[in-house]
Every structure is written in structure tokens, then in C-alpha cells.
Motif scaffolding. Sequence first.
Motif, PDB file in Angstrom:
ATOM      1  N   GLY A  98       0.792  -1.237   0.000  1.00  0.00           N
ATOM      2  CA  GLY A  98       0.000   0.000   0.000  1.00  0.00           C
ATOM      3  C   GLY A  98       0.817   1.278   0.000  1.00  0.00           C
ATOM      4  O   GLY A  98       0.245   2.377  -0.021  1.00  0.00           O
ATOM      5  N   ASP A  99       2.148   1.176  -0.001  1.00  0.00           N
ATOM      6  CA  ASP A  99       2.982   2.390   0.050  1.00  0.00           C
ATOM      7  C   ASP A  99       3.211   3.026  -1.325  1.00  0.00           C
ATOM      8  O   ASP A  99       3.630   4.179  -1.413  1.00  0.00           O
ATOM      9  N   ALA A 100       3.010   2.245  -2.394  1.00  0.00           N
ATOM     10  CA  ALA A 100       3.182   2.778  -3.752  1.00  0.00           C
ATOM     11  C   ALA A 100       1.805   2.998  -4.364  1.00  0.00           C
ATOM     12  O   ALA A 100       0.952   2.102  -4.358  1.00  0.00           O
ATOM     13  N   ILE A 101       1.595   4.206  -4.870  1.00  0.00           N
ATOM     14  CA  ILE A 101       0.280   4.581  -5.394  1.00  0.00           C
ATOM     15  C   ILE A 101       0.468   5.100  -6.821  1.00  0.00           C
ATOM     16  O   ILE A 101       1.398   5.862  -7.084  1.00  0.00           O
ATOM     17  N   PHE A 102      -0.414   4.671  -7.715  1.00  0.00           N
ATOM     18  CA  PHE A 102      -0.246   5.031  -9.122  1.00  0.00           C
ATOM     19  C   PHE A 102      -1.463   5.802  -9.616  1.00  0.00           C
ATOM     20  O   PHE A 102      -2.596   5.412  -9.359  1.00  0.00           O
ATOM     21  N   VAL A 103      -1.199   6.901 -10.298  1.00  0.00           N
ATOM     22  CA  VAL A 103      -2.288   7.684 -10.875  1.00  0.00           C
ATOM     23  C   VAL A 103      -1.841   8.051 -12.288  1.00  0.00           C
ATOM     24  O   VAL A 103      -0.650   8.212 -12.544  1.00  0.00           O
ATOM     25  N   ARG A 104      -2.787   8.146 -13.210  1.00  0.00           N
ATOM     26  CA  ARG A 104      -2.390   8.437 -14.587  1.00  0.00           C
ATOM     27  C   ARG A 104      -2.597   9.895 -14.968  1.00  0.00           C
ATOM     28  O   ARG A 104      -3.609  10.495 -14.620  1.00  0.00           O
ATOM     29  N   GLN A 105      -1.602  10.402 -15.695  1.00  0.00           N
ATOM     30  CA  GLN A 105      -1.769  11.689 -16.368  1.00  0.00           C
ATOM     31  C   GLN A 105      -2.323  11.325 -17.743  1.00  0.00           C
ATOM     32  O   GLN A 105      -1.636  10.668 -18.534  1.00  0.00           O
ATOM     33  N   GLN A 106      -3.539  11.738 -18.019  1.00  0.00           N
ATOM     34  CA  GLN A 106      -4.186  11.240 -19.242  1.00  0.00           C
ATOM     35  C   GLN A 106      -3.637  11.886 -20.512  1.00  0.00           C
ATOM     36  O   GLN A 106      -3.640  11.279 -21.573  1.00  0.00           O
ATOM     37  N   ARG A 107      -3.209  13.151 -20.373  1.00  0.00           N
ATOM     38  CA  ARG A 107      -2.669  13.866 -21.550  1.00  0.00           C
ATOM     39  C   ARG A 107      -1.337  14.509 -21.190  1.00  0.00           C
ATOM     40  O   ARG A 107      -1.184  14.987 -20.063  1.00  0.00           O
TER      41      ARG A 107
END
Length: 295
Positions: A98-107
Amino acid sequence: MKPIRKAVFPVAGLGTRILPATKTIEKEMLPIVDRPLIQYAVDEARAAGIDTFIFVTGRGKEAIEDHFDVSYELEDTLTRRGKTAELDALAAIRPGAGDAIFVRQQRPLGLGHAVWCARRIVGDEPFAVLLPDELIFGSPGATEELVAAHDRTGGNLVSVLDIPREATGAYGIVDPGETKHGMTEVRGLVEKPRPAEAPSTMMLVGRYVLQPEIFAKLEDQKPGAGNEIQLTDAMARLIGVQPFHAVPVTGRRFDCGSKAGFLAANLALGLARPDIAPALKALLHEAGLDLTVRT
Ligand code: G1P
């Protein structure tokens, strides 16, 4: 003062400067000696006391997520073969559950936009940003130096390095004020100024400690240099509102987004590794390349 617990790693870039190697491999996954480039930035953040690692990724960046996960088949095979050193090496680099979190930059709208994409995960606390292309080799690490400075001054901080004036057009540049206790007051920030217009030769090396108020600035930040939403422009709007300081990096910097920088990092870090240096030196010598190594 709230401690720095979270770091944001913008890793959505396409890596066009190292094509064709980066056609199918993320540039952050290219190895420097025996670890992917991204690992160095994560280790630097961890050494600074950070325990939450936020990656702003994009399409085609899945290997980064897998790198920080358990690899069940591999680890099971290593266990059955009694390869404890290899297992330990894998365990040592892995963030906790749970320490690594991923979010996307869509553009691809720019570095400022990438950092803004992490706003809901960062929340209302100061945080670090590390640009993994910039490998900074040394102890203490650049992020540790920024966190230590933050403990003293609070506010916003950037790591800086002096560069030749003709190179200012490639970087964010500080307009420096007074220097006290090894820190320079930041009076202004300009992204990629022409050498003649640069307020100094003090370059932003891609290490930041920022207050959460940056997100409101990024929210309505207009595109700047290169028609991108620039982190530098949003930071400039916090000057005068909050303390803002520049801290010189003491480590050695390699621009691993460039071919020459990437090769130099491999050689320098290889030559600094006691398990690899003797063989590497012998091979370089054989090839007629005698390098004097300074570590
Ligand atoms: C980014 C930042 C710039 C900084 C540089 C360091 O530029 O916008 O301020 O000096 O990283 O590498 P980029 O390399 O994304 O153009």
C-alpha cells in the motif's frame, strides 16, 4: 510543521530522447548498473524518510507498477532454489504493502499538470517531487538535503546546481536573493530562459519540497514554455506568499534522459560499486580507456 512523508514521481513522459530503446521499454526502466533508473529516485526518497510513493504514470508504463510489486513466480522459483541473496535484493527495493500509489496523467500537458494529477493523493501536506531522469548520486541524497532544509525554514524548496550560461534555455532558473546558512532565497523563477535573459545560472535539478498550496496555483496555471503547464510558473506564484529557498546539491548529477548522461551514469555508478569496479576497470583498460575514477 508537518513532516514530509509523500513523494511524487512524474513518470508519464515518452522518453523520445532515447529512442529506439524507449519504443517499448519505459525510460524509467532502463538499467543503471543493475537497477532501473526509477529505483534510484525511490531509494533517494526513502533515505529522506518518505514512506508514500506516488507515481504519475501514463499509458504503456505498466512495467513500473510491476517492478514495485511482488513477482510471485520469480520469488517462488528463487525460494525453491535457495537463492537468498537475490530474494533479499528484491525485498530490499520493494515498497511496503500500500505504500506505492499510481495515478495516470491522461494527456501530456506538462510537468505542472503531472504534479497536479497527484493532488488528491497528496492532500493537505507538504510533499517532495523527484524527476527520475535526473540521477543525483551522493550521500546525503538531494531529497534528504531538502527535507533537512525544510525542517529549518518550512515553505518551498528547490535543489539547484550551477550550469554554464549557454545551457539555461533547457532548464528552470532561479533569480537568487541573499544566501544564508547554505540556502539562497528565491526571488524569482523562470522556465527555460534564453542565456541573455537568464537571471542567473542556478538551475533547478528536479528535486522539490512543496507546500500543498501549489495545487491551487497549478489548477489555473496557463501553459508556459513549450506550451506546457509548467511547475516552475506555478512555484513562482508562491514566492512572497510563503518562504522559498534554493539548496545546492552536493551529489553528482547525471541527466539520464540524454544518451550521454545515461552512459556516464552507468560508468560512474559501476566504478563506484566495489563488486563491479575491478572487472569494469580491467575491461575499460583493455579497451584502451583509462578512466581516473573519483568517487
Ligand atoms: C524540467 C523542469 C525544469 C528543470 C528540469 C530538470 O524540465 O521543467 O525546470 O530544470 O526538468 O531536468 P524538462 O526537462 O521536463 O524540460
